[in-house]
Each structure stands twice: as structure tokens, then as C-alpha cells.
Design an enzyme around this catalytic site. Structure first.
Site, mmCIF file in Angstrom:
data_model
loop_
_atom_site.group_PDB
_atom_site.id
_atom_site.type_symbol
_atom_site.label_atom_id
_atom_site.label_comp_id
_atom_site.label_asym_id
_atom_site.label_seq_id
_atom_site.Cartn_x
_atom_site.Cartn_y
_atom_site.Cartn_z
ATOM 1 N N HIS A 187 35.785 32.712 37.636
ATOM 2 C CA HIS A 187 37.178 32.461 38.011
ATOM 3 C C HIS A 187 37.641 33.477 39.068
ATOM 4 C CE1 HIS A 187 41.411 31.213 36.996
ATOM 5 N NE2 HIS A 187 41.666 32.436 37.455
ATOM 6 N N GLU A 188 37.441 34.756 38.776
ATOM 7 C CA GLU A 188 37.923 35.800 39.700
ATOM 8 C C GLU A 188 37.158 35.784 41.023
ATOM 9 O OE1 GLU A 188 40.654 37.183 39.285
ATOM 10 O OE2 GLU A 188 40.933 36.712 37.162
#
Length: 595
Positions: free
Chosen positions: A388-389
Site C-alpha cells: 500500500h505505502e
């Protein structure tokens, strides 16, 4: 999972290389001194912009100051976040934060000044000095606000009222983070201990239903006790939003919030309407959950417990990184090799250590690179967080590499698309790769629950905000009873009749910090819907979608958020992307219940 007692124990290649920002503190201090000089110089432009060249000098200095300030601020912030206990780092952050306020004061004259110019004068300036063309879009963007900017005197009064107007949110933050005292729960030794947020996150997923119930009741206890206080802070925040919308001559508080992103009101309303027309799969999932848990009555404290056991797989950081890169191959070689470099070049701070800030984030620094904070725990959840990051990180990297400074930032409206596309590609890859039925069930359950949290829950919150603001606009009362009634009704509508509603459910509104940042949460849902559509297209190997998506990542804020997404084939002014996402959710529920 390996635990680290000190930051010194963490391998160098798993820590940020902060030297990429400043090689030593002396260099930081030099830039700090330069910024103070620039602030002085910038404020001297007040009342002194008389011709095109003056305007250009002001804008160039303002942009340069912004870039240096960001480097100073991020360096101090990252130092604090790696160990929040170090006073010297906190002092650095405090110093640079105060300079931020000085910059704000030094530039506050500019918007009213620009809007006092005739548009014909601005046009003339742009013709006289060709270098001003670089700032043209920014200048005309300010003109968009012309109908909503007040006289210089009124603007000064409003800026002085800023603290007072933001105090409901600050008060709630103090109550919710500093003063709140949860009830007690029974620990493994049979002793009563005070519940903490960290304990609650674990206990609400516990297999023992009695523990879940006890934690749930203890968690809501202070919110029940403080209901009138939190109702007062939220009601004031809502009324302040309505007041500011009226003062600035917007048709409504909702339209004021959507104005910056140029999002028409029907996008917001369409999201709520289409979601509510497609609640059946959500209600079906609630029924499946009740069946799998084998309970006579499903209650709110049964909604977070994982339905699938036995998938506590250890995944080292190196293995997680390789798995992520494999899953992102549909995004092409350039994307994957660039992201591989994030690890090699130490853009990521990996490990949880004493004093380190919790959670995860990405922050991009123009002309340097993105910095990603993790608290990696060598498990499946950590693999999802990493992926995600890194989606955010690649968005920052591409936008900074392909756009000039004034176009490199991107709106929150599009930010969640890049991170969620990565997550969807990862989960599809893991589902494709496993033959283990238990693992497949676990992944589907994870996918469904993240879908539920990012789509259905956020749309429910968005509807709550819309109703409460409309009540304030109609001069109807807002108090704890009103909030209870709206929230409980929505919770029932979104979850269906299978759920037995405990008294605590209606207090849900009183614990949501996002409600103090009006009309923000809907962006999670629109971003998620757009990402589901794009990921599914990318997985078919559609080259046109891939090219369009990479262009989107490289575009920063070169166009409005809706136009940027439209160019990838996602038109959020129409119901189709929301319908498609909700249809995907229905398919996942079907697949899960079949297993």
C-alpha cells in the site's frame, strides 16, 4: 518475528538514509537561516507588487522558499518519528513549525492582492514577462475563488479567528487521545486491567466471544459517559463549517468542501445513492459471518473477528518485498525496477523500535525522493501495508520526476487510487498462486473486510456528514440524541436485519476524528472504486490501460482529479465505476461463501 530493542540493532539497509536530505545538522541550520531571510524578503513584497517583474520575483521566491522549507520540515519530522523520545529532534520540529506560521503570515496578503487586480491587468503581465507563463494556471486557479474571497479587512478577521474555529477539532483530539479512560477488561491471569487502544485492536479480533464483548463494552464506556461533551464539539464543528460556507458565499458546506477539487455535488450524492442501491451483497456477507461464527445473534463486536484461522505465516521483509514486486509485474518493468530501487537506496524505514511512531506513511520530497515509514512485523498484514505505502511512494516518485514543482503534488482525491491498485494486484496474485483452501479463504476474507471498511463504512460516514450538515443548514438542533438517531438508522440500513443492535452502536459517531475534517472520507470510497476498476483492467494485460495508468501516476496535479481519472477510463460523474466495484464485492462474497 525478530524484535529490536534499539535502533542500533536494526540493519543499516532497513533504515532511512536521512543524509539524502541533509548530510549533517550544520547543513540543516544553514538552510534554516536562509529560510528566515527568505521569509523577511517575501513579506517585503506586501504593497510593493506594481509590475509584472515584481510579481514574477515574488512567485519565484515563494516557490523556492516552499521547497527548502519542505526539506527542513521533513528532516525534522523523520528524526522525531524514528524516536519520539528524543528532545533535540522535537526541538528541531518545533522550530521549523513556527517558521511555517511565519510563512503563512508573510504570504497572507497575496490572495486578496491578486484578486484586487483586474483580469486584464494580469493578462497584460503574462504577455509582458514570458517567465510568468509557468505560474499562469496557479494564478487563474486563485481567480476561481474570487466570489468566495472577502475584503482584506474581513479576511484578516477570519484568519485571526482560525484558532477559535478549529478549536472543536482540537478539543475532541485532546479528549480522544489524551484524556480518555477506557473501562476495564480481564487479562490472561484473570486480573482486571484498564483497556488501551492497542489492546482493543487485538481483543476485538479475539476468538473468545466473551473477551470481544467485554472489550467492546469497555471501549465504548467513556464515549457513553462523554456523549454530551462530544456532541457539543461535533455540533459546533458542523455549525462552523456551515457558517464559513455562508460567509464565503458557497451554496452549501458540502459544495465548499468539493470546490478545491472541482468535484460536482452529484459525484458525492451519486456515491451514496449507488452504494445504497447495492447493499444486498453486504447484507449477505453479514449473514455468512453469522453462520460461520455459529452464533444465534450477530452483534457489532462480532464484525471484526477474522473468520478463517491458521494462516499465521511468517514472511520476512526480503520475502515480502519480492512477493510485492512479483504481484506488481502487470505495471511493467520500469515500475518494478524503480520500486526495487526503493529498498536498495534506503527510502524505507522498516522496523518497529522503542519510541518509533506507530503506523505507516509515505511522504514525497521534491528533488529528493519519497520516504516510507513502516513498522514491519514479518506477517501477511505487513506485506499488505508495505504494498500500500509503496503505491503512494511510486505516485510521489513519478509525479516529482515528471512534473515541475508547482504540479508535482497531488490531491487526496486521487492519492488512494495508487495505493489501492497495488493492494488489489497483490491480493489477486496471492489468490492465483495458492492451492491451500484455508489460505484462499483467509485472503478472500481479508479482501472482503478491507472492501467493507474502505467502501461501505466510509460511504455510511459520508452520508452521516451530509445529513448532519443539512440539519445545521436548516437551523435544526444538533445534539447527542439527534446524532444517535441518525447513526443508528444508517448502521441498520448498511448492515441489514441480521445484526442485533447493541446500545453502544449508536455512539459510533462520537469516536470518529475524520468528522472534524468535513466531507473528507468519501474520497476513500471513490478512490477504492476507481482502483478496483483499474486493477481488474490491468490484470487483463490491456496495454492501453497500463499506459493511461502510468501517465496518471506521472501527472501530479496537471489536471483536475476527475479529469486525471477520466483519462484512465474511470468517470466518477457516472454510476458505472461504483456499480462495478460493488459488483466485484458481490462476486467475492459469493466465492467466499462457496468455499
Amino acid at each position: 518475528m525478530k524484535t529490536f530493542q534499539s535502533r542500533d540493532d536494526v540493519p543499516v539497509h532497513e533504515k532511512w538514509r536521512l543524509e539524502d536530505l541533509y548530510s549533517n545538522l550544520d547543513r540543516w541550520e544553514q538552510d534554516f537561516a536562509n529560510v528566515l531571510e527568505m521569509v523577511k524578503k517575501l513579506s517585503s513584497f506586501d504593497g510593493e507588487i506594481h509590475q509584472a517583474q515584481d510579481l514574477l520575483e515574488y512567485l519565484k521566491l515563494s516557490e523556492e522558499l516552499g521547497l527548502v522549507y519542505k526539506c527542513l520540515y521533513v528532516y525534522a519530522m523523520l528524526k522525531v518519528d524514528t524516536d519520539t523520545r528524543v528532545n533535540e529532534s522535537q526541538a528541531l520540529l518545533e522550530r521549523i513549525s513556527q517558521v511555517g506560521q511565519q510563512i503563512s503570515a508573510a504570504t497572507s496578503f497575496f490572495k486578496p492582492f491578486l484578486l484586487s487586480l483586474d483580469e486584464s491587468t494580469l493578462k497584460q503581465y503574462l504577455e509582458e514577462v514570458k517567465e510568468l507563463t509557468y505560474f499562469e494556471d496557479d494564478l487563474y486557479e486563485l481567480y476561481r475563488y474570487k466570489d468566495h474571497v472577502l475584503s482584506k479587512e474581513k479576511e484578516e478577521v477570519l484568519s485571526q479567528m482560525g484558532d477559535a474555529l478549529s478549536s472543536p477539532g482540537k478539543t475532541f483530539g485532546m479528549i480522544n487521545n489524551a484524556d480518555i479512560a477506557f473501562g476495564e477488561v480481564t487479562n490472561d491471569d484473570g486480573e482486571k486491567v484498564s483497556l488501551t487502544r492497542g489492546m482493543y485492536a487485538k481483543l476485538i479480533e479475539d476468538k473468545d466471544r466473551q473477551k470481544r464483548k467485554e472489550a467492546y463494552k469497555a471501549y465504548y464506556k467513556p464515549y457513553v459517559q462523554l456523549q454530551n461533551t462530544t456532541a457539543s464539539t461535533l455540533a459546533t464543528a458542523v455549525k462552523n463549517n456551515v457558517l464559513m460556507a455562508n460567509l464565503r458565499r458557497y451554496p452549501s458546506a458540502l459544495e465548499k468542501s468539493l470546490f478545491a477539487d472541482e468535484v460536482p455535488k452529484q459525484v458525492y450524492e451519486n456515491l451514496i445513492k449507488v452504494t445504497k442501491q447495492n447493499l444486498e451483497p453486504m447484507k449477505r456477507y453479514v449473514r455468512v459471518r453469522k453462520e460461520m461464527l455459529g452464533v444465534d445473534e450477530l452483534r457489532a463486536y462480532d464484525l471484526s473477528v477474522p473468520l478463517v484461522d491458521g494462516v499465521k505465516k511468517d514472511i520476512s521483509f526480503d520475502e515480502a518485498y519480492e512477493t510485492m514486486l512479483e504481484s506488481l509485474e502487470p505495471l511493467g518493468n520500469e515500475y518494478v525496477s524503480t520500486l526495487r530501487g526503493f529498498k536498495e537506496k534506503r527510502y524505507i524505514d522498516v522496523r518497529e523500535t522503542p519510541g518509533k511512531r506507530s503506523g505507516a506513511y509515505n511522504i514525497g520530497v521534491y528533488g529528493v525522493h519519497p520516504f516510507i515509514l513502516l513498522n514491519h512485523r514479518d506477517d501477511l498484514d505487513s506485506l499488505f501495508t508495505l504494498t500500500h505505502e509503496c503505491g503512494h511512494g511510486m505516485h510521489s516518485y513519478y509525479s516529482s520526476t515528471h512534473q515541475p514543482p508547482n504540479r508535482a503534488g497531488y490531491s487526496i482525491f486521487v492519492a488512494e487510487v495508487a495505493s489501492t491498485v497495488n493492494e488489489v494486484l497483490l491480493i489477486r496474485h496471492l489468490l492465483e498462486r495458492t492451492n491451500d483452501k484455508q489460505m484462499k479463504k483467509y485472503l478472500l476474507n481479508h479482501f472482503i473486510d478491507s472492501f467493507k471498511g474502505t467502501m461501505f463504512t466510509q460511504v455510511m460516514f459520508a452520508e452521516f456528514e451530509k445529513i448532519t450538515h443539512e440539519k445545521a443548514e436548516a437551523k435544526e438542533p444538533l445534539n447527542a440524541d439527534v446524532f444517535h438517531s441518525i447513526y443508528e438508522r444508517l448502521f441498520r440500513e448498511y448492515h441489514g436485519e441480521e445484526l442485533v443492535i447493541d446500545d453502544e452502536v449508536k455512539f459510533g459517531w462520537s469516536r470518529i476524528p475524520h468528522f472534524y475534517r468535513p466531507f473528507y472520507v468519501y474520497k476513500y470510497a471513490t478512490g477504492y472504486a476507481a482502483a478496483i476498476h483499474l486493477a481488474d483492467q490491468l490484470l487483463t494485460g490491456d496495454q492501453q490501460t497500463l499506459n493511461a495508468y502510468l501517465t496518471f501516476l506521472k501527472s501530479g496535479s496537471a489536471d483536475t482529479p476527475l479529469n486525471l481519472l477520466r483519462a484512465t477510463g474511470v468517470d466518477l460523474t457516472k454510476p458505472e465505476p461504483i456499480e462495478q466495484a460493488l459488483s466485484t464485492f458481490g462476486g467475492l462474497v459469493d466465492e467466499f461463501s462457496a468455499l
